[in-house]
Design a protein around this motif. Structure first.
Motif, PDB file in Angstrom:
ATOM      1  N   GLU A 199     110.104  25.275  15.885  1.00  0.00           N
ATOM      2  CA  GLU A 199     111.093  26.146  16.199  1.00  0.00           C
ATOM      3  C   GLU A 199     111.746  26.836  17.494  1.00  0.00           C
ATOM      4  OE1 GLU A 199     111.661  27.230  11.559  1.00  0.00           O
ATOM      5  OE2 GLU A 199     112.809  25.517  11.243  1.00  0.00           O
ATOM      6  N   GLN A 200     110.376  27.639  17.286  1.00  0.00           N
ATOM      7  CA  GLN A 200     109.963  28.978  18.325  1.00  0.00           C
ATOM      8  C   GLN A 200     110.432  28.476  19.749  1.00  0.00           C
ATOM      9  OE1 GLN A 200     110.098  32.216  17.998  1.00  0.00           O
ATOM     10  NE2 GLN A 200     110.019  31.891  16.434  1.00  0.00           N
ATOM     11  N   ASN A 201     109.508  26.969  20.016  1.00  0.00           N
ATOM     12  CA  ASN A 201     109.729  26.206  21.266  1.00  0.00           C
ATOM     13  C   ASN A 201     111.168  26.150  21.545  1.00  0.00           C
ATOM     14  OD1 ASN A 201     107.048  26.278  21.489  1.00  0.00           O
ATOM     15  ND2 ASN A 201     106.647  24.616  21.015  1.00  0.00           N
ATOM     16  N   ALA A 202     111.863  25.108  20.125  1.00  0.00           N
ATOM     17  CA  ALA A 202     113.343  24.895  20.379  1.00  0.00           C
ATOM     18  C   ALA A 202     114.355  26.296  20.929  1.00  0.00           C
ATOM     19  CB  ALA A 202     114.186  24.682  18.924  1.00  0.00           C
ATOM     20  N   LEU A 203     113.871  27.496  20.440  1.00  0.00           N
ATOM     21  CA  LEU A 203     114.546  28.936  20.469  1.00  0.00           C
ATOM     22  C   LEU A 203     114.172  28.973  22.316  1.00  0.00           C
ATOM     23  CD1 LEU A 203     114.685  31.678  17.263  1.00  0.00           C
ATOM     24  CD2 LEU A 203     115.869  29.597  17.938  1.00  0.00           C
ATOM     25  N   LYS A 204     113.272  28.668  22.034  1.00  0.00           N
ATOM     26  CA  LYS A 204     112.809  29.567  24.030  1.00  0.00           C
ATOM     27  C   LYS A 204     113.164  28.893  24.672  1.00  0.00           C
ATOM     28  CE  LYS A 204     108.107  30.677  22.881  1.00  0.00           C
ATOM     29  NZ  LYS A 204     106.730  30.088  23.026  1.00  0.00           N
ATOM     30  N   GLY A 205     113.992  27.033  24.586  1.00  0.00           N
ATOM     31  CA  GLY A 205     114.568  26.274  25.008  1.00  0.00           C
ATOM     32  C   GLY A 205     116.385  27.233  25.282  1.00  0.00           C
ATOM     33  N   ILE A 206     116.650  26.991  24.444  1.00  0.00           N
ATOM     34  CA  ILE A 206     118.188  27.523  24.330  1.00  0.00           C
ATOM     35  C   ILE A 206     118.401  28.744  25.230  1.00  0.00           C
ATOM     36  CG2 ILE A 206     119.786  28.551  22.411  1.00  0.00           C
ATOM     37  CD1 ILE A 206     118.518  26.616  20.393  1.00  0.00           C
ATOM     38  N   ARG A 207     117.098  29.656  25.030  1.00  0.00           N
ATOM     39  CA  ARG A 207     117.307  30.712  25.705  1.00  0.00           C
ATOM     40  C   ARG A 207     117.338  30.641  27.104  1.00  0.00           C
ATOM     41  NH1 ARG A 207     113.204  34.044  21.614  1.00  0.00           N
ATOM     42  NH2 ARG A 207     114.347  34.372  19.821  1.00  0.00           N
ATOM     43  N   ALA A 208     116.570  29.481  28.037  1.00  0.00           N
ATOM     44  CA  ALA A 208     116.479  29.387  28.852  1.00  0.00           C
ATOM     45  C   ALA A 208     117.259  29.310  29.600  1.00  0.00           C
ATOM     46  CB  ALA A 208     115.376  28.285  29.215  1.00  0.00           C
TER      47      ALA A 208
END
Length: 105
Positions: free
Chosen positions: A96-105
């Motif tokens: 989930e953290q990795n997915a959120l990082k991808g969304i913010r990028a």
């Protein structure tokens, strides 16, 4: 005192680059817990079969385990499954953290 490297390395399913891979480590843990749980269930099934044979008055049959043995095996299985649950929860949180990082990028 100097640090002496161990003469024995614990068994691992993982080798090389996979040793540091979190997904591979989780998969290896799943394999270990599944294998151990299977053995525990086979032992318990055999014990239950012995109890049925005793109830049917089959001569010479004694229970495979005592009630405290059964409790210890059930506790071992429960602890292993709790550990696996916690590892899975950690993996999901990391994903989930990795997915959120991808969304913010």
């Amino acid at each position: 005192m100097t640090d002496v490297p161990p003469l024995h390395r614990p068994f691992t399913w993982l080798h090389g680059a996979m040793e540091g891979n979190a997904s591979a480590q989780f998969a290896a843990q799943v394999m270990e817990v599944a294998a151990g749980s299977k053995v525990i269930s086979q032992i318990m099934r055999r014990h239950v079969q012995d109890l049925y044979n005793i109830a049917d008055e089959t001569p010479g049959v004694v229970p495979l385990m005592s009630p405290s043995d059964i409790d210890a095996l059930a506790g071992l299985a429960s602890t292993a499954l709790d550990s696996l649950y916690n590892a899975a929860a950690s993996q999901i949180a990391a994903l989930e953290q990795n997915a959120l990082k991808g969304i913010r990028a």
